[in-house]
Write a protein that holds these residues in place. Structure first.
Motif, PDB file in Angstrom:
ATOM      1  N   TRP A   1     -42.293   8.385 -44.640  1.00  0.00           N
ATOM      2  CA  TRP A   1     -43.405   8.310 -43.394  1.00  0.00           C
ATOM      3  C   TRP A   1     -42.747   7.865 -42.420  1.00  0.00           C
ATOM      4  O   TRP A   1     -43.795   7.829 -41.528  1.00  0.00           O
ATOM      5  CB  TRP A   1     -44.918   9.010 -43.791  1.00  0.00           C
ATOM      6  CG  TRP A   1     -46.242   8.658 -42.864  1.00  0.00           C
ATOM      7  CD1 TRP A   1     -46.549   7.495 -42.691  1.00  0.00           C
ATOM      8  CD2 TRP A   1     -46.221   9.184 -42.513  1.00  0.00           C
ATOM      9  NE1 TRP A   1     -47.372   8.110 -41.713  1.00  0.00           N
ATOM     10  CE2 TRP A   1     -47.706   9.380 -41.772  1.00  0.00           C
ATOM     11  CE3 TRP A   1     -46.055  10.895 -41.828  1.00  0.00           C
ATOM     12  CZ2 TRP A   1     -47.906   9.925 -40.668  1.00  0.00           C
ATOM     13  CZ3 TRP A   1     -47.116  11.940 -41.962  1.00  0.00           C
ATOM     14  CH2 TRP A   1     -48.259  11.072 -40.885  1.00  0.00           C
ATOM     15  N   LYS A   2     -42.868   6.242 -42.205  1.00  0.00           N
ATOM     16  CA  LYS A   2     -42.619   4.867 -41.691  1.00  0.00           C
ATOM     17  C   LYS A   2     -41.759   5.199 -40.339  1.00  0.00           C
ATOM     18  O   LYS A   2     -41.779   4.742 -39.476  1.00  0.00           O
ATOM     19  CB  LYS A   2     -41.887   4.132 -42.582  1.00  0.00           C
ATOM     20  CG  LYS A   2     -40.351   4.530 -43.574  1.00  0.00           C
ATOM     21  CD  LYS A   2     -40.750   2.867 -43.298  1.00  0.00           C
ATOM     22  CE  LYS A   2     -38.828   3.385 -44.090  1.00  0.00           C
ATOM     23  NZ  LYS A   2     -38.897   4.281 -45.345  1.00  0.00           N
ATOM     24  N   LYS A   3     -41.227   6.885 -40.393  1.00  0.00           N
ATOM     25  CA  LYS A   3     -40.483   6.909 -39.040  1.00  0.00           C
ATOM     26  C   LYS A   3     -41.366   7.856 -38.462  1.00  0.00           C
ATOM     27  O   LYS A   3     -40.349   8.304 -37.642  1.00  0.00           O
ATOM     28  CB  LYS A   3     -38.875   7.620 -39.640  1.00  0.00           C
ATOM     29  CG  LYS A   3     -38.317   7.002 -40.917  1.00  0.00           C
ATOM     30  CD  LYS A   3     -37.312   7.761 -41.523  1.00  0.00           C
ATOM     31  CE  LYS A   3     -36.300   6.456 -42.536  1.00  0.00           C
ATOM     32  NZ  LYS A   3     -35.255   7.803 -43.281  1.00  0.00           N
TER      33      LYS A   3
ATOM     34  N   LYS B   1     -48.751   6.371 -35.268  1.00  0.00           N
ATOM     35  CA  LYS B   1     -48.558   4.488 -35.250  1.00  0.00           C
ATOM     36  C   LYS B   1     -49.772   4.062 -34.306  1.00  0.00           C
ATOM     37  O   LYS B   1     -50.003   2.716 -34.404  1.00  0.00           O
ATOM     38  CB  LYS B   1     -47.132   4.175 -34.625  1.00  0.00           C
ATOM     39  CG  LYS B   1     -46.255   4.733 -35.746  1.00  0.00           C
ATOM     40  CD  LYS B   1     -44.888   3.854 -35.103  1.00  0.00           C
ATOM     41  CE  LYS B   1     -43.707   4.288 -36.635  1.00  0.00           C
ATOM     42  NZ  LYS B   1     -43.717   5.523 -36.733  1.00  0.00           N
ATOM     43  N   THR B   2     -50.653   4.513 -33.331  1.00  0.00           N
ATOM     44  CA  THR B   2     -51.070   3.891 -32.585  1.00  0.00           C
ATOM     45  C   THR B   2     -52.826   5.176 -32.786  1.00  0.00           C
ATOM     46  O   THR B   2     -54.311   4.701 -32.200  1.00  0.00           O
ATOM     47  CB  THR B   2     -50.548   4.757 -31.005  1.00  0.00           C
ATOM     48  OG1 THR B   2     -50.838   6.253 -30.808  1.00  0.00           O
ATOM     49  CG2 THR B   2     -49.498   4.087 -30.816  1.00  0.00           C
ATOM     50  N   ASP B   3     -52.449   5.995 -33.550  1.00  0.00           N
ATOM     51  CA  ASP B   3     -54.355   6.749 -34.066  1.00  0.00           C
ATOM     52  C   ASP B   3     -54.581   7.639 -32.615  1.00  0.00           C
ATOM     53  O   ASP B   3     -55.535   7.350 -32.423  1.00  0.00           O
ATOM     54  CB  ASP B   3     -54.627   5.957 -34.745  1.00  0.00           C
ATOM     55  CG  ASP B   3     -54.865   6.371 -35.554  1.00  0.00           C
ATOM     56  OD1 ASP B   3     -54.762   7.310 -36.543  1.00  0.00           O
ATOM     57  OD2 ASP B   3     -55.850   5.829 -36.587  1.00  0.00           O
TER      58      ASP B   3
ATOM     59  N   HIS C   1     -50.251  10.673 -33.560  1.00  0.00           N
ATOM     60  CA  HIS C   1     -49.229   9.812 -32.773  1.00  0.00           C
ATOM     61  C   HIS C   1     -50.450   8.450 -34.393  1.00  0.00           C
ATOM     62  O   HIS C   1     -50.787   7.712 -33.605  1.00  0.00           O
ATOM     63  CB  HIS C   1     -49.337   9.419 -31.971  1.00  0.00           C
ATOM     64  CG  HIS C   1     -49.343  10.346 -30.850  1.00  0.00           C
ATOM     65  ND1 HIS C   1     -47.335  10.400 -30.574  1.00  0.00           N
ATOM     66  CD2 HIS C   1     -49.938  11.274 -30.561  1.00  0.00           C
ATOM     67  CE1 HIS C   1     -47.977  12.009 -29.559  1.00  0.00           C
ATOM     68  NE2 HIS C   1     -49.598  11.870 -29.284  1.00  0.00           N
TER      69      HIS C   1
ATOM     70  N   ASN D   1     -43.228   9.386 -35.664  1.00  0.00           N
ATOM     71  CA  ASN D   1     -44.063   8.807 -34.110  1.00  0.00           C
ATOM     72  C   ASN D   1     -45.463   9.659 -34.138  1.00  0.00           C
ATOM     73  O   ASN D   1     -45.597   9.544 -33.612  1.00  0.00           O
ATOM     74  CB  ASN D   1     -43.219   8.997 -33.154  1.00  0.00           C
ATOM     75  CG  ASN D   1     -42.025   7.607 -33.427  1.00  0.00           C
ATOM     76  OD1 ASN D   1     -42.578   6.127 -33.281  1.00  0.00           O
ATOM     77  ND2 ASN D   1     -40.870   7.789 -34.063  1.00  0.00           N
TER      78      ASN D   1
ATOM     79  N   ASP E   1     -42.960  -0.177 -49.046  1.00  0.00           N
ATOM     80  CA  ASP E   1     -42.080   0.607 -47.976  1.00  0.00           C
ATOM     81  C   ASP E   1     -41.075   1.754 -48.884  1.00  0.00           C
ATOM     82  O   ASP E   1     -41.101   3.176 -48.428  1.00  0.00           O
ATOM     83  CB  ASP E   1     -41.620  -0.402 -47.243  1.00  0.00           C
ATOM     84  CG  ASP E   1     -41.234   0.295 -46.059  1.00  0.00           C
ATOM     85  OD1 ASP E   1     -41.474   1.431 -45.436  1.00  0.00           O
ATOM     86  OD2 ASP E   1     -39.471  -0.041 -45.447  1.00  0.00           O
TER      87      ASP E   1
ATOM     88  N   ASN F   1     -45.192  -4.030 -40.714  1.00  0.00           N
ATOM     89  CA  ASN F   1     -45.988  -2.529 -39.863  1.00  0.00           C
ATOM     90  C   ASN F   1     -46.500  -1.538 -40.348  1.00  0.00           C
ATOM     91  O   ASN F   1     -46.548  -0.525 -40.010  1.00  0.00           O
ATOM     92  CB  ASN F   1     -44.682  -1.705 -38.694  1.00  0.00           C
ATOM     93  CG  ASN F   1     -43.721  -2.612 -37.525  1.00  0.00           C
ATOM     94  OD1 ASN F   1     -44.391  -3.816 -37.642  1.00  0.00           O
ATOM     95  ND2 ASN F   1     -42.293  -2.540 -38.154  1.00  0.00           N
ATOM     96  N   ASN F   2     -46.715  -1.108 -41.509  1.00  0.00           N
ATOM     97  CA  ASN F   2     -47.320  -0.497 -42.916  1.00  0.00           C
ATOM     98  C   ASN F   2     -48.199  -0.788 -43.759  1.00  0.00           C
ATOM     99  O   ASN F   2     -48.873  -0.897 -44.106  1.00  0.00           O
ATOM    100  CB  ASN F   2     -46.194   0.336 -43.824  1.00  0.00           C
ATOM    101  CG  ASN F   2     -47.034   1.630 -44.094  1.00  0.00           C
ATOM    102  OD1 ASN F   2     -47.703   1.824 -43.397  1.00  0.00           O
ATOM    103  ND2 ASN F   2     -46.749   2.002 -45.327  1.00  0.00           N
TER     104      ASN F   2
ATOM    105  N   ASP G   1     -43.588  -3.944 -45.837  1.00  0.00           N
ATOM    106  CA  ASP G   1     -43.351  -3.308 -44.288  1.00  0.00           C
ATOM    107  C   ASP G   1     -44.662  -4.265 -43.584  1.00  0.00           C
ATOM    108  O   ASP G   1     -45.791  -3.800 -43.748  1.00  0.00           O
ATOM    109  CB  ASP G   1     -43.472  -1.709 -44.843  1.00  0.00           C
ATOM    110  CG  ASP G   1     -42.931  -1.461 -42.999  1.00  0.00           C
ATOM    111  OD1 ASP G   1     -42.735  -2.387 -42.122  1.00  0.00           O
ATOM    112  OD2 ASP G   1     -43.021   0.065 -43.055  1.00  0.00           O
TER     113      ASP G   1
END
Length: 237
Positions: free
Chosen positions: A61-63, A89-91, A87, A65, A35, A29-30, A27
């Motif tokens: 977890w990848k879902k 994805k942005t930390d 959050h 937000n 994934d 994005n991961n 993935d």
């Protein structure tokens, strides 16, 4: 996380292989990590740590937000709590305790107040998502023993030991013994500060709830019944 647990004491993981096994995908994005695992039991490439994570919903977890939660500790005549909104994805993190609210980004340089909030976040998030930390955390080594007697229930379980390297993180060198059954769901754990033989903390994993695919143990108790760590206000978006 690790030594922060000690401070807490003081205050406070059958379809046929042909049908079930699919190629692991990277993935983008991961960070290139695995994934999607349709059926962990049928995939011989998975480590025990990965099976535990996926059995507890890691593929969902990848879902995520946003995840929010309140971390509670109850002792006789004492209650402690603090809350977080994360959050991943942005930390970005929001820390709330009493009248204090601290907002920060974990990728940025943190001041002393934000650093203290982040230490609390790392500790509390570790308790909430321990099965995922098995695959998230780097600088770890694993060993496994079958037919071990769990310290609280005295059930015969498998024990997976994770030891952190002596460098990196807030408090390096610590160890965890995870006790789990045939379902690869954690039942108990031992925290050992500095990888010493003597346990620093022993707790149950119970009151599991599946929230948007994430399997979370909401309650942890010690053997005396005088310590209860539990999560409320859990939200996943």
């Amino acid at each position: 996380m690790k030594n922060i647990l000690t401070l807490l004491c003081l205050l406070l993981i059958s379809a046929s292989c042909k049908d079930a096994v699919k190629e692991l995908k990277d993935d983008a994005n991961n960070d290139g990590k695995r994934d999607w695992i349709p059926e962990p039991d049928a995939n011989p490439e998975l480590t025990t740590a990965e099976v535990i994570a996926y059995k507890n919903g890691f593929d969902h977890w990848k879902k995520v937000n946003t995840i929010g939660f309140t971390f509670n500790v109850d002792r006789p005549n004492r209650h402690f709590e603090r809350s977080f909104i994360w959050h991943p994805k942005t930390d970005d993190v929001v820390y709330m305790s009493g009248t204090d609210t601290i907002t920060y980004n974990r990728k940025a340089t943190l001041d002393s107040i934000q650093l203290n909030a982040d230490q609390a976040f790392i500790n509390d998030k570790y308790w909430l998502l321990a099965p995922y930390q098995l695959v998230w955390d780097e600088g770890t080594t694993f060993s496994e023993k079958e037919n071990q007697i769990a310290p609280i229930s005295k059930d015969t379980l498998t024990m997976l030991t994770m030891v952190y390297d002596d460098e990196g993180g807030y408090t390096p060198g610590d160890a965890y013994d995870f006790y789990f059954g045939k379902d690869f769901v954690i039942k108990e754990w031992i925290f050992r500060e500095g990888n010493q033989e003597t346990p620093s903390m022993i707790n149950t994993f119970e009151d599991y709830e599946e929230i948007h695919g994430l399997k979370i143990a909401k309650t942890h108790r010690d053997s005396t019944g005088t310590f209860k760590l539990h999560f409320t206000n859990i939200s996943v978006e």
